[in-house]
Design a protein around this motif. Structure first.
Motif, PDB file in Angstrom:
ATOM      1  N   GLY A 117       0.789  -1.226   0.000  1.00 14.91           N
ATOM      2  CA  GLY A 117       0.000   0.000   0.000  1.00 14.91           C
ATOM      3  C   GLY A 117       0.820   1.274   0.000  1.00 14.91           C
ATOM      4  N   TYR A 118       2.126   1.141  -0.104  1.00 12.45           N
ATOM      5  CA  TYR A 118       2.984   2.321  -0.104  1.00 12.45           C
ATOM      6  C   TYR A 118       3.584   2.513  -1.492  1.00 12.45           C
ATOM      7  N   SER A 119       3.431   3.686  -2.030  1.00 13.92           N
ATOM      8  CA  SER A 119       4.092   4.030  -3.289  1.00 13.92           C
ATOM      9  C   SER A 119       4.830   5.340  -3.048  1.00 13.92           C
ATOM     10  N   TYR A 120       5.768   5.657  -3.929  1.00  6.87           N
ATOM     11  CA  TYR A 120       6.459   6.937  -3.794  1.00  6.87           C
ATOM     12  C   TYR A 120       5.433   8.072  -3.896  1.00  6.87           C
ATOM     13  N   GLU A 121       4.470   7.891  -4.782  1.00  8.63           N
ATOM     14  CA  GLU A 121       3.464   8.925  -4.973  1.00  8.63           C
ATOM     15  C   GLU A 121       2.612   9.124  -3.722  1.00  8.63           C
ATOM     16  N   SER A 122       2.237   8.029  -3.043  1.00  8.68           N
ATOM     17  CA  SER A 122       1.406   8.185  -1.847  1.00  8.68           C
ATOM     18  C   SER A 122       2.198   8.768  -0.680  1.00  8.68           C
ATOM     19  N   ILE A 123       3.493   8.509  -0.616  1.00  6.77           N
ATOM     20  CA  ILE A 123       4.314   9.018   0.485  1.00  6.77           C
ATOM     21  C   ILE A 123       4.765  10.450   0.221  1.00  6.77           C
ATOM     22  N   ILE A 124       5.238  10.713  -0.980  1.00  2.73           N
ATOM     23  CA  ILE A 124       5.871  11.988  -1.293  1.00  2.73           C
ATOM     24  C   ILE A 124       4.933  12.968  -1.996  1.00  2.73           C
ATOM     25  N   GLY A 125       3.994  12.445  -2.783  1.00  3.19           N
ATOM     26  CA  GLY A 125       3.125  13.264  -3.623  1.00  3.19           C
ATOM     27  C   GLY A 125       2.476  14.456  -2.948  1.00  3.19           C
ATOM     28  N   PRO A 126       1.900  14.279  -1.755  1.00  4.43           N
ATOM     29  CA  PRO A 126       1.237  15.422  -1.122  1.00  4.43           C
ATOM     30  C   PRO A 126       2.165  16.600  -0.815  1.00  4.43           C
ATOM     31  N   TYR A 127       3.455  16.370  -0.773  1.00  2.00           N
ATOM     32  CA  TYR A 127       4.417  17.415  -0.407  1.00  2.00           C
ATOM     33  C   TYR A 127       5.010  18.121  -1.625  1.00  2.00           C
ATOM     34  N   LEU A 128       4.575  17.773  -2.813  1.00  2.00           N
ATOM     35  CA  LEU A 128       5.183  18.294  -4.031  1.00  2.00           C
ATOM     36  C   LEU A 128       4.510  19.543  -4.594  1.00  2.00           C
ATOM     37  N   LYS A 129       3.401  19.953  -4.038  1.00  2.00           N
ATOM     38  CA  LYS A 129       2.701  21.112  -4.583  1.00  2.00           C
ATOM     39  C   LYS A 129       3.582  22.355  -4.535  1.00  2.00           C
ATOM     40  N   GLY A 130       3.805  22.955  -5.689  1.00  2.00           N
ATOM     41  CA  GLY A 130       4.594  24.174  -5.790  1.00  2.00           C
ATOM     42  C   GLY A 130       6.093  23.976  -5.771  1.00  2.00           C
ATOM     43  N   VAL A 131       6.564  22.743  -5.690  1.00  2.00           N
ATOM     44  CA  VAL A 131       7.998  22.471  -5.638  1.00  2.00           C
ATOM     45  C   VAL A 131       8.627  22.725  -7.000  1.00  2.00           C
ATOM     46  N   LYS A 132       9.803  23.357  -7.000  1.00  3.27           N
ATOM     47  CA  LYS A 132      10.507  23.647  -8.248  1.00  3.27           C
ATOM     48  C   LYS A 132      11.777  22.817  -8.416  1.00  3.27           C
ATOM     49  N   SER A 133      12.332  22.353  -7.311  1.00  2.23           N
ATOM     50  CA  SER A 133      13.544  21.535  -7.423  1.00  2.23           C
ATOM     51  C   SER A 133      13.547  20.469  -6.330  1.00  2.23           C
ATOM     52  N   LEU A 177       8.041 -12.279  -9.446  1.00  2.80           N
ATOM     53  CA  LEU A 177       7.966 -12.500 -10.885  1.00  2.80           C
ATOM     54  C   LEU A 177       8.200 -11.184 -11.616  1.00  2.80           C
ATOM     55  N   SER A 178       8.811 -11.255 -12.781  1.00  2.01           N
ATOM     56  CA  SER A 178       9.038 -10.040 -13.564  1.00  2.01           C
ATOM     57  C   SER A 178       7.747  -9.380 -14.006  1.00  2.01           C
ATOM     58  N   PHE A 179       6.716 -10.180 -14.208  1.00  2.00           N
ATOM     59  CA  PHE A 179       5.450  -9.639 -14.680  1.00  2.00           C
ATOM     60  C   PHE A 179       4.313  -9.945 -13.711  1.00  2.00           C
ATOM     61  N   GLY A 180       4.627 -10.060 -12.423  1.00  4.06           N
ATOM     62  CA  GLY A 180       3.623 -10.360 -11.409  1.00  4.06           C
ATOM     63  C   GLY A 180       3.065  -9.098 -10.779  1.00  4.06           C
ATOM     64  N   ILE A 181       2.064  -9.288  -9.914  1.00  2.57           N
ATOM     65  CA  ILE A 181       1.455  -8.168  -9.193  1.00  2.57           C
ATOM     66  C   ILE A 181       2.533  -7.497  -8.342  1.00  2.57           C
ATOM     67  N   GLY A 182       2.643  -6.210  -8.473  1.00  2.58           N
ATOM     68  CA  GLY A 182       3.634  -5.446  -7.728  1.00  2.58           C
ATOM     69  C   GLY A 182       4.920  -5.208  -8.485  1.00  2.58           C
ATOM     70  N   SER A 183       5.063  -5.822  -9.670  1.00  4.63           N
ATOM     71  CA  SER A 183       6.303  -5.592 -10.416  1.00  4.63           C
ATOM     72  C   SER A 183       6.355  -4.170 -10.971  1.00  4.63           C
ATOM     73  N   ASN A 184       5.196  -3.562 -11.214  1.00  5.83           N
ATOM     74  CA  ASN A 184       5.155  -2.180 -11.697  1.00  5.83           C
ATOM     75  C   ASN A 184       4.445  -1.244 -10.730  1.00  5.83           C
ATOM     76  N   ASP A 185       3.374  -1.689 -10.121  1.00  8.26           N
ATOM     77  CA  ASP A 185       2.627  -0.860  -9.187  1.00  8.26           C
ATOM     78  C   ASP A 185       3.218  -1.060  -7.788  1.00  8.26           C
ATOM     79  N   LEU A 186       4.036  -0.111  -7.372  1.00  6.05           N
ATOM     80  CA  LEU A 186       4.748  -0.261  -6.104  1.00  6.05           C
ATOM     81  C   LEU A 186       3.816  -0.317  -4.903  1.00  6.05           C
ATOM     82  N   ALA A 187       2.619   0.249  -4.999  1.00  3.84           N
ATOM     83  CA  ALA A 187       1.678   0.177  -3.889  1.00  3.84           C
ATOM     84  C   ALA A 187       1.212  -1.261  -3.649  1.00  3.84           C
ATOM     85  N   SER A 188       1.371  -2.123  -4.650  1.00  2.00           N
ATOM     86  CA  SER A 188       0.997  -3.529  -4.520  1.00  2.00           C
ATOM     87  C   SER A 188       2.165  -4.421  -4.123  1.00  2.00           C
ATOM     88  N   ARG A 189       3.354  -3.852  -4.068  1.00  2.00           N
ATOM     89  CA  ARG A 189       4.543  -4.649  -3.751  1.00  2.00           C
ATOM     90  C   ARG A 189       4.790  -4.699  -2.258  1.00  2.00           C
TER      91      ARG A 189
END
Length: 123
Positions: A24-40, A99-111
């Motif tokens: 249930g953790y992805s970079y987007e869910s952890i970091i995303g809320p803090y990115l509003k207005g960020v330039k660098s 697995l290379s093509f299993g659940i969580g291989s691309n969607d980090l929130a599922s890994r």
């Protein structure tokens, strides 16, 4: 009457643990809320060596690319809006996918995750 949009825009300090096997953790869910207005963004993570670690870094960059105000720069993550995100294991807090093509291989929130601590705080 409070403006609901304003409440959703508020970000607060967070301190939590991700336990071994958690999902249930992805970079987007952890970091995303803090990115509003960020330039660098600056990232310090000396443990990007293996191919799966490079893939994790690319996935993090994909989150940043979605924020039009960020200019990507060269694992403490410092945002120019004074938020700092520290992940104890760096970007490598995910278990290797079975697995290379299993659940969580691309969607980090599922890994499944490795154990680490996350600290998000204002400078």
């Amino acid at each position: 009457v409070q403006d609901v949009d304003r409440l959703e825009d508020k970000v607060v300090e967070k301190h939590f643990e991700i336990r071994y096997g958690d999902t249930g953790y992805s970079y987007e869910s952890i970091i995303g809320p803090y990115l509003k207005g960020v330039k660098s963004v600056e990232i310090d993570d000396p443990y990007i060596r293996s191919s799966h670690q490079v893939h994790n870094f690319v996935r993090l960059c994909e989150v940043f690319v979605k924020v039009p105000s960020i200019n990507l720069h060269d694992c403490e993550i410092r945002l120019d809006n004074d938020w700092i995100i520290k992940i104890g294991r760096g970007l490598d807090f995910y278990q290797k996918p079975e697995l290379s093509f299993g659940i969580g291989s691309n969607d980090l929130a599922s890994r499944k995750c490795l154990e680490t601590k996350v600290d998000i705080f204002k400078r």
